[in-house]
Design a protein around this motif. Structure first.
Motif, mmCIF file in Angstrom:
data_model
loop_
_atom_site.group_PDB
_atom_site.id
_atom_site.type_symbol
_atom_site.label_atom_id
_atom_site.label_comp_id
_atom_site.label_asym_id
_atom_site.label_seq_id
_atom_site.Cartn_x
_atom_site.Cartn_y
_atom_site.Cartn_z
ATOM 1 N N VAL A 12 64.066 -14.856 84.043
ATOM 2 C CA VAL A 12 63.513 -13.799 84.905
ATOM 3 C C VAL A 12 62.380 -14.350 85.768
ATOM 4 C CG1 VAL A 12 62.294 -11.592 84.944
ATOM 5 C CG2 VAL A 12 64.184 -11.931 83.353
ATOM 6 N N SER A 13 61.499 -15.165 85.168
ATOM 7 C CA SER A 13 60.408 -15.766 85.939
ATOM 8 C C SER A 13 60.956 -16.734 86.983
ATOM 9 C CB SER A 13 59.433 -16.494 85.003
ATOM 10 O OG SER A 13 60.051 -17.597 84.372
ATOM 11 N N LEU A 14 62.056 -17.397 86.647
ATOM 12 C CA LEU A 14 62.696 -18.301 87.596
ATOM 13 C C LEU A 14 63.266 -17.522 88.778
ATOM 14 C CD1 LEU A 14 63.758 -21.081 88.408
ATOM 15 C CD2 LEU A 14 65.729 -20.702 86.916
ATOM 16 N N ILE A 15 63.876 -16.383 88.508
ATOM 17 C CA ILE A 15 64.418 -15.535 89.577
ATOM 18 C C ILE A 15 63.306 -15.075 90.506
ATOM 19 C CG2 ILE A 15 65.479 -13.290 90.060
ATOM 20 C CD1 ILE A 15 67.135 -13.718 87.490
ATOM 21 N N SER A 16 62.177 -14.677 89.922
ATOM 22 C CA SER A 16 61.026 -14.254 90.725
ATOM 23 C C SER A 16 60.566 -15.385 91.640
ATOM 24 C CB SER A 16 59.878 -13.829 89.804
ATOM 25 O OG SER A 16 58.706 -13.569 90.545
ATOM 26 N N LYS A 72 40.304 -15.957 84.701
ATOM 27 C CA LYS A 72 40.268 -15.175 83.462
ATOM 28 C C LYS A 72 41.662 -14.723 83.036
ATOM 29 C CE LYS A 72 35.630 -13.167 83.164
ATOM 30 N NZ LYS A 72 34.884 -11.899 83.042
ATOM 31 N N TYR A 73 42.360 -14.021 83.909
ATOM 32 C CA TYR A 73 43.662 -13.464 83.572
ATOM 33 C C TYR A 73 44.714 -14.129 84.454
ATOM 34 C CZ TYR A 73 40.667 -10.037 81.338
ATOM 35 O OH TYR A 73 39.711 -9.445 80.559
ATOM 36 N N LYS A 74 45.358 -15.142 83.896
ATOM 37 C CA LYS A 74 46.232 -15.996 84.685
ATOM 38 C C LYS A 74 47.501 -15.287 85.165
ATOM 39 C CE LYS A 74 44.574 -20.405 82.846
ATOM 40 N NZ LYS A 74 43.331 -19.904 82.254
ATOM 41 N N VAL A 75 48.095 -14.477 84.326
ATOM 42 C CA VAL A 75 49.318 -13.772 84.718
ATOM 43 C C VAL A 75 49.015 -12.780 85.845
ATOM 44 C CG1 VAL A 75 51.184 -12.266 83.938
ATOM 45 C CG2 VAL A 75 50.316 -14.061 82.433
ATOM 46 N N ASN A 80 48.513 -11.143 91.833
ATOM 47 C CA ASN A 80 47.590 -10.972 92.962
ATOM 48 C C ASN A 80 47.937 -11.900 94.119
ATOM 49 O OD1 ASN A 80 46.246 -9.120 91.407
ATOM 50 N ND2 ASN A 80 44.530 -10.458 90.892
ATOM 51 N N SER A 81 48.347 -13.126 93.786
ATOM 52 C CA SER A 81 48.715 -14.095 94.814
ATOM 53 C C SER A 81 49.921 -13.602 95.611
ATOM 54 C CB SER A 81 49.030 -15.454 94.178
ATOM 55 O OG SER A 81 49.536 -16.355 95.131
ATOM 56 N N LEU A 82 50.895 -13.046 94.921
ATOM 57 C CA LEU A 82 52.094 -12.546 95.597
ATOM 58 C C LEU A 82 51.777 -11.357 96.502
ATOM 59 C CD1 LEU A 82 54.536 -12.866 92.566
ATOM 60 C CD2 LEU A 82 54.703 -14.129 94.725
ATOM 61 N N ILE A 83 50.894 -10.477 96.043
ATOM 62 C CA ILE A 83 50.481 -9.333 96.862
ATOM 63 C C ILE A 83 49.739 -9.807 98.108
ATOM 64 C CG2 ILE A 83 48.984 -7.295 96.943
ATOM 65 C CD1 ILE A 83 49.578 -6.906 93.943
ATOM 66 N N PHE A 84 48.858 -10.788 97.927
ATOM 67 C CA PHE A 84 48.084 -11.335 99.039
ATOM 68 C C PHE A 84 48.997 -11.945 100.100
ATOM 69 C CE2 PHE A 84 45.753 -15.108 100.767
ATOM 70 C CZ PHE A 84 44.845 -14.402 101.552
ATOM 71 N N ARG A 85 49.997 -12.694 99.666
ATOM 72 C CA ARG A 85 50.912 -13.323 100.611
ATOM 73 C C ARG A 85 51.781 -12.284 101.321
ATOM 74 N NH1 ARG A 85 53.531 -17.970 97.012
ATOM 75 N NH2 ARG A 85 54.110 -18.984 98.981
ATOM 76 N N PHE A 86 52.114 -11.223 100.607
ATOM 77 C CA PHE A 86 52.837 -10.113 101.223
ATOM 78 C C PHE A 86 52.047 -9.540 102.403
ATOM 79 C CE2 PHE A 86 52.883 -5.410 101.247
ATOM 80 C CZ PHE A 86 54.158 -5.195 101.770
ATOM 81 N N LEU A 87 50.766 -9.301 102.192
ATOM 82 C CA LEU A 87 49.910 -8.729 103.235
ATOM 83 C C LEU A 87 49.738 -9.683 104.418
ATOM 84 C CD1 LEU A 87 47.153 -7.087 100.984
ATOM 85 C CD2 LEU A 87 49.033 -5.942 102.197
ATOM 86 N N ILE A 187 58.713 -7.971 90.035
ATOM 87 C CA ILE A 187 59.370 -8.589 88.872
ATOM 88 C C ILE A 187 58.333 -9.078 87.874
ATOM 89 C CG2 ILE A 187 60.741 -10.570 88.106
ATOM 90 C CD1 ILE A 187 62.370 -10.290 90.680
ATOM 91 N N PHE A 188 57.288 -9.742 88.386
ATOM 92 C CA PHE A 188 56.270 -10.277 87.489
ATOM 93 C C PHE A 188 55.481 -9.161 86.803
ATOM 94 C CE2 PHE A 188 56.037 -14.866 87.482
ATOM 95 C CZ PHE A 188 55.189 -15.112 86.409
ATOM 96 N N ILE A 189 55.279 -8.069 87.494
ATOM 97 C CA ILE A 189 54.596 -6.925 86.877
ATOM 98 C C ILE A 189 55.418 -6.403 85.697
ATOM 99 C CG2 ILE A 189 53.964 -4.499 87.246
ATOM 100 C CD1 ILE A 189 53.146 -5.293 90.115
ATOM 101 N N LEU A 190 56.749 -6.392 85.859
ATOM 102 C CA LEU A 190 57.636 -5.878 84.819
ATOM 103 C C LEU A 190 57.682 -6.767 83.577
ATOM 104 C CD1 LEU A 190 60.634 -4.641 87.038
ATOM 105 C CD2 LEU A 190 58.846 -3.257 85.945
ATOM 106 N N ILE A 191 57.495 -8.085 83.756
ATOM 107 C CA ILE A 191 57.567 -9.000 82.594
ATOM 108 C C ILE A 191 56.183 -9.443 82.113
ATOM 109 C CG2 ILE A 191 59.830 -9.853 83.316
ATOM 110 C CD1 ILE A 191 58.458 -12.397 84.320
ATOM 111 N N LYS A 192 55.142 -8.910 82.711
ATOM 112 C CA LYS A 192 53.782 -9.323 82.385
ATOM 113 C C LYS A 192 53.465 -9.200 80.891
ATOM 114 C CE LYS A 192 48.952 -8.073 83.281
ATOM 115 N NZ LYS A 192 48.043 -7.177 84.044
ATOM 116 N N ASP A 193 53.768 -8.057 80.306
ATOM 117 C CA ASP A 193 53.420 -7.829 78.898
ATOM 118 C C ASP A 193 54.158 -8.799 77.968
ATOM 119 O OD1 ASP A 193 51.717 -5.828 79.595
ATOM 120 O OD2 ASP A 193 53.157 -4.208 79.255
ATOM 121 N N LYS A 194 55.411 -9.122 78.294
ATOM 122 C CA LYS A 194 56.189 -10.041 77.461
ATOM 123 C C LYS A 194 55.614 -11.462 77.526
ATOM 124 C CE LYS A 194 60.518 -7.455 77.728
ATOM 125 N NZ LYS A 194 61.949 -7.469 78.139
ATOM 126 N N ILE A 195 55.157 -11.855 78.703
ATOM 127 C CA ILE A 195 54.550 -13.187 78.854
ATOM 128 C C ILE A 195 53.269 -13.270 78.041
ATOM 129 C CG2 ILE A 195 53.412 -14.769 80.469
ATOM 130 C CD1 ILE A 195 55.394 -13.909 82.584
#
Length: 415
Positions: A12-16, A72-75, A80-87, A187-195
């Motif tokens: 899943v992380s690879l797909i993202s 602090k919170y790597k995941v 945040n990086s993906l959101i920033f690049r989107f903008l 996608i990363f938001i959805l798998i965050k807790d599992k990571i």
């Protein structure tokens, strides 16, 4: 700590990652075509700006890696990086509505530069996550598999991208790029807790409140380089790869300038030829990644490096002859060798990394390996304004010959 493998989470992380790669590939192809639409009197300046915009993010990798380690919170940082690049690309899409101009190219290059820096930050954070998803003994084969899958889909993406850039506007391409970052973020938001269940709690949070200064960065960089040179059997690769990267890093710039000056090199259309050039690179990398798992698992890094330098020398000779088909064939072979070499080198390094230094050492490694890339690209961005393209090719060909002599001598001396 016992290592954990979660195949579903890994995929899943690879797909993202692949989805965001599609956006990057598409927009990079668009940027290369945009250069050719600028007034021919500013062609050299345009190439110079694009070249610099590619070199600077790579050189900043160590600083970015240092920040990633202290995040602090790597995941959440990945998200945040993906959101920033989107903008970023939403903003760029507004400017690209206008007809191509030199000043919009400067803006597009700047935004692409910032996006690449953010992408490096994200990659360092992803390296931390990978440490806890894949076992040490499986890392080389997993990395080879990951690269093989990414390159396979990248191949398809470049084919689709080559078609899209012929029909979509540059603004539309920027919006499509933005949407890929949005999808990856979701996608990363959805798998965050599992990571987070795989990553130790005490490593989700920064242990140190130390500030980052020039002194600490310099110290960490030197320690990272010292660490790399302490690893067995890669000294020859460490001494030559920065220069190999520097020589290979300007291939596409020279190719684009040749297309601009020689219509006989164009296959069907300019857009198609540029897409084919990157398409060929992807095919080679796929084969290389697949071959690295079994057939070339035992071949030494020194041999691979020396063979790669030979291929680089032949590529510069093919540039002089302006033989587009020979260039494509040699680029393909060189990409195969690179696809074999990268997983092998990466596995050796990552397998020996302490988890709290992944970003720093990996960033230091990228910075070290791209020193030659930075120097050669800066040099290219300057000389392209003053001397002919043929003289530039001869200059870099001379560098390749010197590097080959050193590599062969070093390899024979070691034996």
């Amino acid at each position: 700590m016992k290592k954990v493998v979660n195949n579903k989470l890994f995929m899943v992380s690879l797909i993202s990652d692949i989805i965001s790669d599609f956006g990057d590939i598409l927009f990079y192809l668009a940027l290369m075509n945009y250069v050719l639409e600028i007034d021919s009197g500013k062609m050299e300046a345009s190439i110079s700006i694009v070249s610099l915009s590619e070199a600077i993010p790579l050189f900043s990798a160590f600083i970015i890696g240092n920040y990633a380690d202290k995040r602090k919170y790597k995941v959440q940082g990945i998200i945040n990086s993906l959101i920033f690049r989107f903008l970023l690309y939403i903003i760029l899409a507004v400017f690209l509505i206008k007809s191509p101009t030199f000043y919009i190219l400067v803006l597009a290059s700047l935004i692409n530069l910032i996006s690449d820096i953010s992408g490096l930050y994200e990659n360092n954070l992803n390296s931390f996550v990978l440490k806890y998803i894949v076992k040490n003994e499986d890392r080389e084969s997993t990395m080879a598999f990951r690269e093989s899958i990414k390159e396979s889909l990248t191949l398809f993406f470049k084919f689709i991208g080559g078609i899209l850039i012929m029909y979509l506007s540059y603004s539309g391409l920027a919006l499509l790029n933005a949407s890929t970052f949005a999808i990856s973020g979701i996608i990363f938001i959805l798998i965050k807790d599992k990571i987070l269940k795989l990553v130790p709690n005490n490593e989700n949070i920064m242990k140190s409140n130390s500030t980052i200064t020039i002194g600490t960065l310099t110290k960490d960089l030197l320690e990272s380089i010292k660490y790399l040179f302490s690893l067995k059997d890669i000294k020859h690769a460490l001494l030559t790869l920065p220069f190999i990267n520097g020589l290979a890093g300007i291939f596409h710039m020279i190719f684009i300038m040749l297309l601009n000056k020689n219509d006989n090199m164009i296959i069907y259309s300019t857009e198609f030829t540029i897409s084919l050039f990157f398409f060929i690179m992807s095919i080679g990398s796929i084969f290389g990644s697949i071959l690295s798992v079994k057939e070339f698992k035992r071949i030494s890094l020194s041999k691979l490096v020396t063979i790669m330098i030979c291929m680089i020398l032949f590529i510069f000779i093919s540039f002089i002859n302006s033989s587009v088909y020979m260039i494509m064939i040699l680029i393909f072979i060189n990409s195969i060798i690179e696809g074999i070499l990268n997983p092998k080198l990466g596995a050796i390094i990552i397998n020996n990394l302490p988890s709290d230094k992944i970003g720093t050492v990996m960033g230091g490694m990228v910075t070290y390996f791209t020193i030659g890339d930075l120097i050669f690209r800066f040099l290219f961005s300057l000389v392209v304004l003053y001397i002919s393209l043929n003289n530039i090719i001869y200059m870099y060909l001379t560098f390749a010959i010197i590097l080959l002599i050193y590599s062969i001598g070093s390899y024979l001396y070691k034996k």
